[in-house]
Design a protein around this motif. Sequence first.
Motif, PDB file in Angstrom:
ATOM      1  N   ASN A 721      36.913  49.777 -12.513  1.00 13.07           N
ATOM      2  CA  ASN A 721      37.761  49.421 -13.601  1.00 13.07           C
ATOM      3  C   ASN A 721      36.767  48.399 -14.642  1.00 13.07           C
ATOM      4  N   ALA A 722      35.533  47.803 -13.758  1.00 11.04           N
ATOM      5  CA  ALA A 722      34.783  47.010 -14.874  1.00 11.04           C
ATOM      6  C   ALA A 722      33.941  47.829 -15.858  1.00 11.04           C
ATOM      7  N   ILE A 723      33.881  49.230 -15.633  1.00  7.37           N
ATOM      8  CA  ILE A 723      33.076  49.911 -16.386  1.00  7.37           C
ATOM      9  C   ILE A 723      34.045  51.290 -17.175  1.00  7.37           C
ATOM     10  N   GLY A 724      35.378  50.732 -17.100  1.00  6.17           N
ATOM     11  CA  GLY A 724      36.198  51.595 -17.586  1.00  6.17           C
ATOM     12  C   GLY A 724      36.785  52.855 -16.913  1.00  6.17           C
ATOM     13  N   ARG A 725      36.534  52.935 -15.616  1.00  2.00           N
ATOM     14  CA  ARG A 725      36.579  54.144 -14.902  1.00  2.00           C
ATOM     15  C   ARG A 725      37.781  53.970 -13.753  1.00  2.00           C
ATOM     16  N   HIS A 726      38.563  55.015 -13.519  1.00  2.00           N
ATOM     17  CA  HIS A 726      39.547  54.977 -12.457  1.00  2.00           C
ATOM     18  C   HIS A 726      38.793  55.928 -11.501  1.00  2.00           C
ATOM     19  N   LEU A 727      38.576  55.383 -10.121  1.00  2.00           N
ATOM     20  CA  LEU A 727      37.964  56.275  -9.153  1.00  2.00           C
ATOM     21  C   LEU A 727      38.863  57.078  -8.589  1.00  2.00           C
ATOM     22  N   PRO A 728      38.478  58.379  -8.277  1.00  2.00           N
ATOM     23  CA  PRO A 728      39.202  59.154  -7.560  1.00  2.00           C
ATOM     24  C   PRO A 728      39.307  59.068  -6.163  1.00  2.00           C
ATOM     25  N   PRO A 729      40.345  59.734  -5.285  1.00  2.00           N
ATOM     26  CA  PRO A 729      40.461  59.414  -3.912  1.00  2.00           C
ATOM     27  C   PRO A 729      39.073  60.057  -3.141  1.00  2.00           C
ATOM     28  N   SER A 730      38.561  60.845  -3.680  1.00  2.00           N
ATOM     29  CA  SER A 730      37.347  61.315  -2.898  1.00  2.00           C
ATOM     30  C   SER A 730      36.240  60.085  -2.743  1.00  2.00           C
ATOM     31  N   VAL A 731      36.477  59.392  -3.763  1.00  2.00           N
ATOM     32  CA  VAL A 731      35.399  58.067  -3.744  1.00  2.00           C
ATOM     33  C   VAL A 731      35.760  56.995  -3.013  1.00  2.00           C
ATOM     34  N   THR A 732      37.307  56.727  -3.315  1.00  2.00           N
ATOM     35  CA  THR A 732      37.785  55.376  -2.675  1.00  2.00           C
ATOM     36  C   THR A 732      38.215  55.628  -1.017  1.00  2.00           C
ATOM     37  N   HIS A 733      38.342  56.870  -0.623  1.00  2.00           N
ATOM     38  CA  HIS A 733      38.517  56.922   0.878  1.00  2.00           C
ATOM     39  C   HIS A 733      37.396  57.021   1.375  1.00  2.00           C
ATOM     40  N   THR A 734      36.659  55.869   1.810  1.00  2.00           N
ATOM     41  CA  THR A 734      35.279  55.957   2.267  1.00  2.00           C
ATOM     42  C   THR A 734      35.203  55.811   3.716  1.00  2.00           C
ATOM     43  N   TYR A 735      36.241  55.162   4.490  1.00  2.00           N
ATOM     44  CA  TYR A 735      36.095  54.970   6.054  1.00  2.00           C
ATOM     45  C   TYR A 735      36.737  56.161   6.782  1.00  2.00           C
ATOM     46  N   THR A 736      36.058  56.692   7.601  1.00  2.00           N
ATOM     47  CA  THR A 736      36.662  57.851   8.737  1.00  2.00           C
ATOM     48  C   THR A 736      36.299  57.189  10.031  1.00  2.00           C
ATOM     49  N   ALA A 737      37.078  58.026  10.928  1.00  2.00           N
ATOM     50  CA  ALA A 737      36.726  57.452  12.416  1.00  2.00           C
ATOM     51  C   ALA A 737      35.283  57.422  12.707  1.00  2.00           C
ATOM     52  N   ALA A 738      34.419  58.471  12.222  1.00  2.00           N
ATOM     53  CA  ALA A 738      32.950  58.402  12.702  1.00  2.00           C
ATOM     54  C   ALA A 738      32.397  57.118  12.075  1.00  2.00           C
ATOM     55  N   LEU A 739      32.852  56.437  11.087  1.00  2.00           N
ATOM     56  CA  LEU A 739      32.298  55.159  10.683  1.00  2.00           C
ATOM     57  C   LEU A 739      32.862  54.170  11.305  1.00  2.00           C
ATOM     58  N   LEU A 740      34.095  54.230  11.765  1.00  3.69           N
ATOM     59  CA  LEU A 740      34.825  52.698  12.099  1.00  3.69           C
ATOM     60  C   LEU A 740      34.631  52.605  13.452  1.00  3.69           C
ATOM     61  N   ILE A 741      34.434  53.635  14.334  1.00  2.00           N
ATOM     62  CA  ILE A 741      34.153  53.279  15.821  1.00  2.00           C
ATOM     63  C   ILE A 741      32.991  52.719  16.112  1.00  2.00           C
ATOM     64  N   PRO A 742      31.782  52.984  15.468  1.00  3.81           N
ATOM     65  CA  PRO A 742      30.602  52.527  15.666  1.00  3.81           C
ATOM     66  C   PRO A 742      30.615  50.927  15.202  1.00  3.81           C
ATOM     67  N   LEU A 743      31.505  50.900  13.977  1.00  6.84           N
ATOM     68  CA  LEU A 743      31.730  49.389  13.335  1.00  6.84           C
ATOM     69  C   LEU A 743      32.246  48.452  14.401  1.00  6.84           C
ATOM     70  N   LEU A 744      33.252  49.126  15.168  1.00  4.32           N
ATOM     71  CA  LEU A 744      34.136  48.431  16.144  1.00  4.32           C
ATOM     72  C   LEU A 744      32.841  47.543  17.259  1.00  4.32           C
ATOM     73  N   ALA A 745      31.859  48.351  17.448  1.00  2.00           N
ATOM     74  CA  ALA A 745      30.682  47.708  18.334  1.00  2.00           C
ATOM     75  C   ALA A 745      29.919  46.814  17.681  1.00  2.00           C
ATOM     76  N   GLY A 746      30.081  46.725  16.224  1.00  2.09           N
ATOM     77  CA  GLY A 746      28.944  45.994  15.714  1.00  2.09           C
ATOM     78  C   GLY A 746      28.966  44.469  15.807  1.00  2.09           C
ATOM     79  N   GLY A 747      30.206  44.137  16.450  1.00  6.45           N
ATOM     80  CA  GLY A 747      30.305  42.662  16.917  1.00  6.45           C
ATOM     81  C   GLY A 747      29.359  42.274  18.114  1.00  6.45           C
ATOM     82  N   ILE A 748      29.498  43.295  18.923  1.00  5.47           N
ATOM     83  CA  ILE A 748      28.660  43.076  20.158  1.00  5.47           C
ATOM     84  C   ILE A 748      27.234  43.231  19.802  1.00  5.47           C
ATOM     85  N   VAL A 749      26.717  44.080  19.014  1.00  4.25           N
ATOM     86  CA  VAL A 749      25.343  44.223  18.605  1.00  4.25           C
ATOM     87  C   VAL A 749      24.815  42.785  17.892  1.00  4.25           C
ATOM     88  N   ILE A 750      25.626  42.352  16.986  1.00  2.00           N
ATOM     89  CA  ILE A 750      25.024  41.327  16.298  1.00  2.00           C
ATOM     90  C   ILE A 750      25.083  40.112  17.346  1.00  2.00           C
TER      91      ILE A 750
END
Length: 774
Positions: A721-750
Amino acid sequence: MTSSVLSLGVVTAVQAPFEHAFSARNGAHLAVQFDGSKVTTAQQAAATAHAAGVTEAAGPYPVAAALDTTIGMDCSKKDWAGHDNGPITVTTRPDLGSTSGMDQLALTQGRWPASPGEIALPWQHYAIDCFGDSVVFSSLPGKPSFKVVGFADSVTDSATGFATADGFARLTAAGAKSDEQMLYRFAKAGTAADIATGKQAVAAAAPAGAVEGGQSYLTAEQQATGNAKAYVPFLIGFGILGLFMSVLIISIVVSGAVASGIRRIGILKSLGFTPSQVARAYTAQAMIPATLGLVLGTVFGNLLAVPILGGATQQLGAASATIPLWVSAVVPLGTLLIVGVTALIPALRAGRMPTVRALVVGRAPKAGGGQTAQRLASRLPLPRAMSLGLAQPFARPARAVLVGAAVLFGVVSVTFAVGLETGFNKYLDASTSGFNVASEFVEPTADVGVPWGLYGPNDPRNPHLDAAKVAGALAKTPGTKTAFGWGESGATMVGSPPGGEPAKVFTVTGDFSWTNMELLSGRWYSAPGEAVVGDKLATAVGIHVGDDVTVVQQNKQLSLKVVGINFDTNMGDYTVMTDAATFTAAGLTPHIDQFNVELASNVSGPDWSASAAAALTPLNASVQPNTDGGKNIVVITMGALVATLTLMMIAVAALGVLSMVVQDTRERVHDLGILKALGMTPKQTIAMVLTSVTLTGLIAGLIGVPLGVAVEKATLNPMGNAIGRHLPPSVTHTYTAALLIPLLAGGIVIALLGALLPASWAAKTRTATALRTE
């Protein structure tokens, strides 16, 4: 600190110049253009000054929009002579140089026009090297010529050409359509919705269908500030996370210093130190390194601002790109105050501690805790060293909460950053599709080796393709799967924002569905007279599916029905797409400058090019490979900045864990000596220490990932919106199971990263040394 300085500095640096100019020149909130054939008297336009919500109005002023121009042949720089200069919107006022009233015009070079043959233009709309030479209105019969005697502009971008009344009469006499323009200020004008409401009220007070277009000051501001404001939402997100992290780390460090120095506190008090002196001493321990960190963060913030602000200051015509000095002073001082208060709380606790209690507690072993947890953990099918570590957080729950909080902020930052990076990559994919997708390109032979856009679409030196013949040749070439042709028609849209980039109308022939261009609403055109409008143009002008827009080519107008809003064509911000047949049927000239060709999967590009050349060469067309070289430097810079800030946040989170584990290990060094004496090996010691933070890290990860997702969702759309655009779902739907599962282990790694160093120290500690320590 870095992100806080950046976010506030960017907002101030890019917005303050516009706001200052808008206030000083009494800018209009909205400039509305009325169709001169429907508003036949000045009184009809002036009556709209009494529309609901209007607090001040000026005009009407005569205006002629979307007049195609070229640079005169008298330009001393022959490379520019005859060059297409794009469309401009010309107006006249009783006193162009007036310093009172609404939307005062500013002269930046030269003088105001004084005769019918003179004109002033914004510097962005004419070749600077040709200043003092002529501009030719090439789309009007007779091609009237005006001498450019000044560079001037309207802060609201109400027009891009300023002439005397007699000069304007020359244009209308040559065939330019004269409309009426009114300027308004509203009681409420802070948002695009407020401006839209005001525009609707003005339209209701005018004859039906009289409003041709409206230029909002918000659009002018966005054009002036460029893409810099897109950085602000995610910088604010990192700034808030960083501030909370700083408070937490300071609390951990000072609390740790107090806990480990209780005996020292007792000694200081026995030597006569007052409670306030003890509190000041421990507060100073935090303030000294904090001050160093604030200085470094401020310096880094200013350095990182240079590439971010570069584009915006170029748009604003500013000489440099720097964060204001007051930002570099106020943000560190405010942060230092927060750090001081945070450090003072545990420091006051140290100051109030009784001397005798401090001396006794400092020498006595700490009472154990968490026996129930230890008994339960011992029943688990785990090695004894790991079960001991697993129960450790329950012995010091407050300390475990601090470790968990540090890991939590680290996980939120990582999840936030991964979502942003994924969104940036998807934005790049979406914004570089469209007219940039092809296995091979076909373009006029005369364009080979010529920089793209050197000549404008109406420049006689700009060659075009014979669409029907080239399409036929491609269809007959073996290996061609599909192809479509397109080009900039040289037309523009009536009512598009006069300032900034002019609206471009593209004429297209053939099927382009394989390019993956995305629609935000509506459908693609399928019948004559239909068009699809780019999202940024639709947002700026207030166009919706079902509206009619008017395009003009060489002073010939054509009405189009908007049937869809698309995200991006990769060929500019303000775009209109229609079928080439629509232009042909209306007596306008469609320009086809390029064919995009998709080859069959088993076809070699060089082999196809060689076979196609025989058919294309007689048509003055040549095959060019798709180098796929278009990259968005703004998005790349954002990605690099996000990665840098995320690494810093992870490092700080790990340091917070390290500080707490070091403190815990030092307090338990005597117990560690006993365990070593009973046969615990160094590897088992490391396993015990690492396991002590694993459960905390896991819980922090499970909580932090949803929070990070929420932060990303609250950030990505405002960036668009800051640059006058509405982002399509292909851009805003960023998280998938392949991303979220490793992220859940991120706390243990840190957590493990932070605990690894003290675990190694504990493993190397000699048994005798540990037993002698109390």
